[in-house]
Scaffold this motif. Structure first.
Motif, PDB file in Angstrom:
ATOM      1  N   PHE A  62      48.012 -26.077 -10.762  1.00 35.79           N
ATOM      2  CA  PHE A  62      48.344 -25.656 -12.118  1.00 35.79           C
ATOM      3  C   PHE A  62      47.122 -25.610 -13.034  1.00 35.79           C
ATOM      4  O   PHE A  62      47.143 -24.946 -14.063  1.00 35.79           O
ATOM      5  CB  PHE A  62      49.438 -26.552 -12.722  1.00 35.79           C
ATOM      6  N   THR A  63      46.041 -26.272 -12.665  1.00 32.80           N
ATOM      7  CA  THR A  63      44.824 -26.259 -13.473  1.00 32.80           C
ATOM      8  C   THR A  63      43.878 -25.130 -13.074  1.00 32.80           C
ATOM      9  O   THR A  63      42.819 -24.972 -13.670  1.00 32.80           O
ATOM     10  CB  THR A  63      44.081 -27.595 -13.338  1.00 32.80           C
ATOM     11  N   GLU A  64      44.235 -24.358 -12.051  1.00 35.12           N
ATOM     12  CA  GLU A  64      43.383 -23.274 -11.566  1.00 35.12           C
ATOM     13  C   GLU A  64      43.982 -21.925 -11.935  1.00 35.12           C
ATOM     14  O   GLU A  64      45.092 -21.844 -12.457  1.00 35.12           O
ATOM     15  CB  GLU A  64      43.237 -23.377 -10.044  1.00 35.12           C
ATOM     16  N   ASN A  65      43.254 -20.858 -11.640  1.00 33.35           N
ATOM     17  CA  ASN A  65      43.796 -19.514 -11.856  1.00 33.35           C
ATOM     18  C   ASN A  65      45.094 -19.371 -11.087  1.00 33.35           C
ATOM     19  O   ASN A  65      45.222 -19.871  -9.971  1.00 33.35           O
ATOM     20  CB  ASN A  65      42.805 -18.454 -11.396  1.00 33.35           C
ATOM     21  N   LYS A  66      46.037 -18.702 -11.678  1.00 31.82           N
ATOM     22  CA  LYS A  66      47.356 -18.556 -11.059  1.00 31.82           C
ATOM     23  C   LYS A  66      47.287 -17.691  -9.813  1.00 31.82           C
ATOM     24  O   LYS A  66      46.509 -16.761  -9.717  1.00 31.82           O
ATOM     25  CB  LYS A  66      48.349 -17.951 -12.048  1.00 31.82           C
ATOM     26  N   SER A  67      48.117 -18.041  -8.844  1.00 26.84           N
ATOM     27  CA  SER A  67      48.208 -17.263  -7.613  1.00 26.84           C
ATOM     28  C   SER A  67      49.672 -16.995  -7.316  1.00 26.84           C
ATOM     29  O   SER A  67      50.562 -17.550  -7.956  1.00 26.84           O
ATOM     30  CB  SER A  67      47.573 -18.026  -6.448  1.00 26.84           C
ATOM     31  N   GLU A  68      49.886 -16.187  -6.330  1.00 33.01           N
ATOM     32  CA  GLU A  68      51.244 -15.945  -5.862  1.00 33.01           C
ATOM     33  C   GLU A  68      51.751 -17.212  -5.174  1.00 33.01           C
ATOM     34  O   GLU A  68      50.999 -17.892  -4.482  1.00 33.01           O
ATOM     35  CB  GLU A  68      51.237 -14.785  -4.873  1.00 33.01           C
ATOM     36  N   THR A  69      53.005 -17.528  -5.367  1.00 35.65           N
ATOM     37  CA  THR A  69      53.619 -18.640  -4.652  1.00 35.65           C
ATOM     38  C   THR A  69      54.151 -18.093  -3.337  1.00 35.65           C
ATOM     39  O   THR A  69      54.855 -17.094  -3.324  1.00 35.65           O
ATOM     40  CB  THR A  69      54.760 -19.251  -5.476  1.00 35.65           C
ATOM     41  N   VAL A  70      53.784 -18.751  -2.233  1.00 30.96           N
ATOM     42  CA  VAL A  70      54.179 -18.278  -0.910  1.00 30.96           C
ATOM     43  C   VAL A  70      54.911 -19.377  -0.158  1.00 30.96           C
ATOM     44  O   VAL A  70      54.735 -20.565  -0.430  1.00 30.96           O
ATOM     45  CB  VAL A  70      52.960 -17.801  -0.086  1.00 30.96           C
ATOM     46  N   CYS A  71      55.740 -18.970   0.774  1.00 34.83           N
ATOM     47  CA  CYS A  71      56.432 -19.911   1.646  1.00 34.83           C
ATOM     48  C   CYS A  71      55.585 -20.035   2.910  1.00 34.83           C
ATOM     49  O   CYS A  71      55.431 -19.075   3.656  1.00 34.83           O
ATOM     50  CB  CYS A  71      57.829 -19.391   1.985  1.00 34.83           C
ATOM     51  N   VAL A  72      55.010 -21.214   3.129  1.00 37.45           N
ATOM     52  CA  VAL A  72      54.145 -21.462   4.283  1.00 37.45           C
ATOM     53  C   VAL A  72      54.952 -22.209   5.338  1.00 37.45           C
ATOM     54  O   VAL A  72      55.622 -23.201   5.037  1.00 37.45           O
ATOM     55  CB  VAL A  72      52.903 -22.282   3.872  1.00 37.45           C
ATOM     56  N   LEU A  86      35.238 -21.469  -0.539  1.00 37.03           N
ATOM     57  CA  LEU A  86      36.575 -21.500  -1.117  1.00 37.03           C
ATOM     58  C   LEU A  86      36.776 -20.393  -2.137  1.00 37.03           C
ATOM     59  O   LEU A  86      36.146 -20.374  -3.178  1.00 37.03           O
ATOM     60  CB  LEU A  86      36.825 -22.859  -1.766  1.00 37.03           C
ATOM     61  N   GLY A  87      37.657 -19.462  -1.814  1.00 38.61           N
ATOM     62  CA  GLY A  87      38.024 -18.425  -2.758  1.00 38.61           C
ATOM     63  C   GLY A  87      39.339 -18.764  -3.430  1.00 38.61           C
ATOM     64  O   GLY A  87      39.562 -18.455  -4.578  1.00 38.61           O
ATOM     65  N   ALA A  88      40.214 -19.401  -2.690  1.00 40.54           N
ATOM     66  CA  ALA A  88      41.520 -19.802  -3.210  1.00 40.54           C
ATOM     67  C   ALA A  88      41.957 -21.050  -2.465  1.00 40.54           C
ATOM     68  O   ALA A  88      41.503 -21.319  -1.357  1.00 40.54           O
ATOM     69  CB  ALA A  88      42.541 -18.694  -2.999  1.00 40.54           C
ATOM     70  N   ALA A  89      42.805 -21.823  -3.081  1.00 37.67           N
ATOM     71  CA  ALA A  89      43.314 -23.042  -2.462  1.00 37.67           C
ATOM     72  C   ALA A  89      44.831 -23.030  -2.532  1.00 37.67           C
ATOM     73  O   ALA A  89      45.402 -22.623  -3.539  1.00 37.67           O
ATOM     74  CB  ALA A  89      42.770 -24.272  -3.169  1.00 37.67           C
ATOM     75  N   LEU A  90      45.461 -23.435  -1.441  1.00 40.42           N
ATOM     76  CA  LEU A  90      46.918 -23.542  -1.407  1.00 40.42           C
ATOM     77  C   LEU A  90      47.310 -25.009  -1.411  1.00 40.42           C
ATOM     78  O   LEU A  90      46.951 -25.755  -0.503  1.00 40.42           O
ATOM     79  CB  LEU A  90      47.476 -22.865  -0.153  1.00 40.42           C
ATOM     80  N   TYR A  91      48.034 -25.394  -2.444  1.00 41.22           N
ATOM     81  CA  TYR A  91      48.538 -26.758  -2.588  1.00 41.22           C
ATOM     82  C   TYR A  91      50.057 -26.730  -2.454  1.00 41.22           C
ATOM     83  O   TYR A  91      50.698 -25.773  -2.908  1.00 41.22           O
ATOM     84  CB  TYR A  91      48.218 -27.309  -3.977  1.00 41.22           C
TER      85      TYR A  91
END
Length: 119
Positions: A62-72, A86-91
């Motif tokens: 939530f403190t980073e640029n918004k991304s699409e939410t995905v089902c992993v 690191l270009g993007a991180a999935l939490y």
């Protein structure tokens, strides 16, 4: 173009611990079905739908640029060794319920399950 990485070291999802800081493997699901549906908050599909996989919702922090939410998928695969490009991180996405308000089917401070279904 940078890679996305799993960031799961502070979360209680046992199947995600081995992929922490590893690059996310890309995937495209192929199904003869015409329609697919991602169901947040449930690891099952609605009546009449077929389960393709279940797992957990993941997105940027939530403190980073918004991304699409995905089902992993609950059994994630990693690509290569842990990396630093690191270009993007999935939490894992957690639910935060407001005090005094219920938020079923979600549970406060728990990771949100999801399912991908087809018809």
């Amino acid at each position: 173009l940078y890679f996305a990485q799993y960031k799961t070291d502070v979360y209680g999802l046992a199947s995600f611990v081995p992929v922490n800081h590893h690059y996310v493997r890309c995937a495209t699901c192929r199904t003869p079905a015409r329609t697919t549906l991602m169901v947040p908050g449930s690891d099952t599909c609605p009546s009449g739908w077929n389960l393709r996989y279940s797992g957990y919702l993941m997105a940027s922090r939530f403190t980073e640029n918004k991304s699409e939410t995905v089902c992993v998928d609950s059994a994630p695969e990693a690509a290569g060794s842990p990396g630093s490009l690191l270009g993007a991180a999935l939490y894992p996405t957690e639910m935060r319920c407001a005090t005094g308000y219920g938020c079923p089917p979600y549970v406060d401070l728990r990771e949100i399950a999801c399912s991908v279904c087809s018809k």
